[in-house]
Design an enzyme around this catalytic site. Structure first.
Site, PDB file in Angstrom:
ATOM      1  N   GLY A  10      39.111  35.663  33.033  1.00 19.47           N
ATOM      2  CA  GLY A  10      40.249  36.554  33.237  1.00 19.47           C
ATOM      3  C   GLY A  10      41.254  35.961  34.215  1.00 19.47           C
ATOM      4  O   GLY A  10      41.097  34.824  34.685  1.00 19.47           O
ATOM      5  N   SER A  34      36.240  40.292  26.807  1.00 19.06           N
ATOM      6  CA  SER A  34      36.854  41.558  26.391  1.00 19.06           C
ATOM      7  C   SER A  34      38.339  41.555  26.715  1.00 19.06           C
ATOM      8  O   SER A  34      39.150  42.062  25.944  1.00 19.06           O
ATOM      9  CB  SER A  34      36.147  42.759  27.027  1.00 19.06           C
ATOM     10  OG  SER A  34      36.013  42.595  28.419  1.00 19.06           O
ATOM     11  N   SER A 117      39.324  46.630  45.639  1.00 13.87           N
ATOM     12  CA  SER A 117      40.748  46.893  45.434  1.00 13.87           C
ATOM     13  C   SER A 117      41.317  47.782  46.531  1.00 13.87           C
ATOM     14  O   SER A 117      40.663  48.705  47.007  1.00 13.87           O
ATOM     15  CB  SER A 117      40.913  47.597  44.081  1.00 13.87           C
ATOM     16  OG  SER A 117      42.183  48.172  43.987  1.00 13.87           O
ATOM     17  N   ALA A 118      42.560  47.518  46.872  1.00 17.99           N
ATOM     18  CA  ALA A 118      43.265  48.353  47.853  1.00 17.99           C
ATOM     19  C   ALA A 118      43.453  49.771  47.348  1.00 17.99           C
ATOM     20  O   ALA A 118      43.736  50.677  48.134  1.00 17.99           O
ATOM     21  CB  ALA A 118      44.635  47.739  48.136  1.00 17.99           C
ATOM     22  N   TYR A 141      39.443  54.441  37.893  1.00 19.51           N
ATOM     23  CA  TYR A 141      39.312  53.001  38.170  1.00 19.51           C
ATOM     24  C   TYR A 141      39.016  52.757  39.647  1.00 19.51           C
ATOM     25  O   TYR A 141      38.064  52.051  40.002  1.00 19.51           O
ATOM     26  CB  TYR A 141      40.598  52.259  37.771  1.00 19.51           C
ATOM     27  CG  TYR A 141      40.678  50.870  38.386  1.00 19.51           C
ATOM     28  CD1 TYR A 141      39.876  49.835  37.913  1.00 19.51           C
ATOM     29  CD2 TYR A 141      41.519  50.608  39.480  1.00 19.51           C
ATOM     30  CE1 TYR A 141      39.920  48.570  38.502  1.00 19.51           C
ATOM     31  CE2 TYR A 141      41.568  49.352  40.065  1.00 19.51           C
ATOM     32  CZ  TYR A 141      40.766  48.335  39.570  1.00 19.51           C
ATOM     33  OH  TYR A 141      40.798  47.089  40.160  1.00 19.51           O
ATOM     34  N   LYS A 145      35.521  51.253  41.945  1.00 16.69           N
ATOM     35  CA  LYS A 145      35.491  50.200  42.973  1.00 16.69           C
ATOM     36  C   LYS A 145      34.851  50.739  44.255  1.00 16.69           C
ATOM     37  O   LYS A 145      34.033  50.074  44.882  1.00 16.69           O
ATOM     38  CB  LYS A 145      36.909  49.695  43.247  1.00 16.69           C
ATOM     39  CG  LYS A 145      37.507  48.920  42.079  1.00 16.69           C
ATOM     40  CD  LYS A 145      36.892  47.554  41.970  1.00 16.69           C
ATOM     41  CE  LYS A 145      36.985  46.961  40.592  1.00 16.69           C
ATOM     42  NZ  LYS A 145      36.357  45.649  40.474  1.00 16.69           N
ATOM     43  N   ARG A 220      53.925  48.217  47.626  1.00 14.09           N
ATOM     44  CA  ARG A 220      52.733  47.400  47.379  1.00 14.09           C
ATOM     45  C   ARG A 220      52.761  46.198  48.299  1.00 14.09           C
ATOM     46  O   ARG A 220      53.803  45.814  48.839  1.00 14.09           O
ATOM     47  CB  ARG A 220      52.708  46.894  45.914  1.00 14.09           C
ATOM     48  CG  ARG A 220      52.737  47.974  44.848  1.00 14.09           C
ATOM     49  CD  ARG A 220      51.420  48.721  44.737  1.00 14.09           C
ATOM     50  NE  ARG A 220      51.421  49.715  43.670  1.00 14.09           N
ATOM     51  CZ  ARG A 220      51.749  50.991  43.813  1.00 14.09           C
ATOM     52  NH1 ARG A 220      52.131  51.462  44.996  1.00 14.09           N
ATOM     53  NH2 ARG A 220      51.701  51.822  42.781  1.00 14.09           N
ATOM     54  N   ARG A 283      53.263  57.250  36.689  1.00 16.29           N
ATOM     55  CA  ARG A 283      52.290  57.245  35.594  1.00 16.29           C
ATOM     56  C   ARG A 283      50.987  57.876  36.082  1.00 16.29           C
ATOM     57  O   ARG A 283      50.753  57.942  37.297  1.00 16.29           O
ATOM     58  CB  ARG A 283      52.027  55.800  35.142  1.00 16.29           C
ATOM     59  CG  ARG A 283      53.259  55.103  34.615  1.00 16.29           C
ATOM     60  CD  ARG A 283      53.067  53.609  34.616  1.00 16.29           C
ATOM     61  NE  ARG A 283      52.757  53.108  35.955  1.00 16.29           N
ATOM     62  CZ  ARG A 283      52.370  51.876  36.227  1.00 16.29           C
ATOM     63  NH1 ARG A 283      52.217  51.021  35.264  1.00 16.29           N
ATOM     64  NH2 ARG A 283      52.131  51.507  37.466  1.00 16.29           N
ATOM     65  N   GLY A 285      47.618  58.512  37.616  1.00 18.36           N
ATOM     66  CA  GLY A 285      46.806  57.696  38.521  1.00 18.36           C
ATOM     67  C   GLY A 285      47.622  56.905  39.529  1.00 18.36           C
ATOM     68  O   GLY A 285      47.060  56.261  40.420  1.00 18.36           O
TER      69      GLY A 285
END
Ligand SMILES: NC(=O)c1ccc[n+]([C@@H]2O[C@H](COP(=O)([O-])OP(=O)(O)OC[C@H]3O[C@@H](n4cnc5c(N)ncnc54)[C@H](O)[C@@H]3O)[C@@H](O)[C@H]2O)c1
Length: 331
Positions: A10, A34, A117-118, A141, A145, A220, A283, A285
């Site tokens: 990935g 995947s 993840s943050a 998601y 984590k 971000r 969006r 989430g």
């Protein structure tokens, strides 16, 4: 050192594999393809299969008894998708990671570096977060984590693993040597959508303009994926000093927050062209965002981010020029 990298076909895992190779370490990749792609493991030691397949993991560990540590990147990663189909996310990111950990502990492979993840952090007044800030994951998601961090901490408490979670902020860019980059053709994050808009000649939509940030758009901490990969190499080389036993988590970001509007301005500066911008709702989430307080990672790893947002945008654009050739016509 030989390093097992799950998800090494990935975006991030393949960049970590390149950084390992450049530093004289040998990556061994396990990936079910995947979302990963074969060209990213060309010429590399690669096993195609599922992290939850104990027979596959037994074979990998038998054929590479000298694996020193595992970098666990394999996961599903799309926040809105996790809102629509949480069971798929809990199965792949949580249940299958538990199976992987079982295989690793059974095989005596005790050093684990986890791609966290943050997005697990809650909001703070100034958007800066350090590792002690409360965790308030806002999507399925992000909860996968946070759950895996807990599973790792509990397992580390038994002494069966020593685990380090690196909490990635927002990776952008590509391998500066363009061996790999973002393989997804329609990425859902802001820079990916900016690149799409510029290429298609369409407007870029700022999703969410009422966040309590300095200009209302999401904030971000954009970190160049090569800086992120270098942090892994440092963590692997110093693993027993950073985590002699037990469990630890470190933020991996630049220490600077950038709003979506500021990202658009940086993008326009790099490309030298204006981009029509629309405004839309957040969006599912989505969160206001955060930037990393990075003092602990800098101290523990002897590492700091060196590349700028401009470098990240430039490398992402350069990757787009070669992407189809690298991935092949069917990629
Ligand atoms: N990209 C980001 O913005 C970001 C931010 C923070 C954390 N992360 C974390 O970094 C890691 C890598 O993300 P990425 O951006 O490279 O995503 P990616 O989709 O490019 O890579 C994930 C890889 O894992 C593989 N995979 C998924 N499930 C698997 C399974 N059950 N068995 C074997 N292989 C499997 C996929 O084929 C893919 O190659 C993930 O754990 C993600 O949560 C990513």
């Amino acid at each position: 050192m030989k390093i097992l990298i799950t998800g090494g076909a990935g975006f991030i895992g393949s960049t970590i594999a390149s950084a390992c190779l450049d530093a004289g370490h040998l990556p061994v990749v396990v990936d079910d393809l995947s979302t990963g792609v074969l060209p990213f493991v060309a010429g590399r030691v690669f096993y195609c299969g599922d992290i939850a397949d104990p027979a596959l993991l037994r074979r990998v560990l038998a054929e590479h008894p000298d694996i020193a540590a595992t970098v666990h990147c394999a996961a599903h990663i799309v926040v809105p998708e996790s809102v629509a189909d949480p069971l798929r996310y809990y199965r792949n990111n949580v249940a299958k990671t538990v199976d992987l950990l079982q295989s690793l502990t059974d095989g005596g492979c005790r050093r684990v570096l986890f791609s966290s993840s943050a997005s697990i952090y809650g909001r703070t007044a100034d958007f800066g977060v350090d590792e002690d800030c409360p965790l308030e994951p806002a999507s399925p998601y992000a909860r996968t984590k946070a759950m895996m961090e807990q599973v790792l901490a509990d397992t580390a408490a038994t002494g069966r693993v020593a685990a380090l979670s690196l909490r990635y902020f927002n990776p952008i860019g590509a391998d500066p040597r363009l061996r790999t980059g973002l393989q997804i053709r329609r990425p859902s994050h802001a820079l990916g959508r900016l690149l799409d808009a510029a290429r298609d000649g369409t407007a870029f939509t700022i999703t969410g303009t009422d966040w309590p940030t300095r200009d209302g758009s999401g904030l971000r901490d954009y970190i160049h994926v090569w800086d992120l990969a270098r942090a892994h190499v440092r963590a692997l080389e110093r693993f027993d000093v950073v985590v002699p036993s037990g469990y630890r988590a470190l933020n991996v970001g630049t220490g600077t927050g950038t709003t979506v509007r500021e990202l658009v301005a940086a993008f326009e500066q790099v490309t030298g062209a204006g981009l029509p911008v629309r405004e839309g709702p957040p969006r599912p989430g989505d969160v206001a965002g955060a930037y990393a307080r990075v003092g602990r990672a800098q101290q523990a790893l002897g590492w700091r981010a060196e590349l700028s947002i401009t470098d990240g945008i430039r490398d992402a654009l350069a990757w787009l020029e070669v992407r189809d050739a690298v991935l092949g016509a069917g990629g």
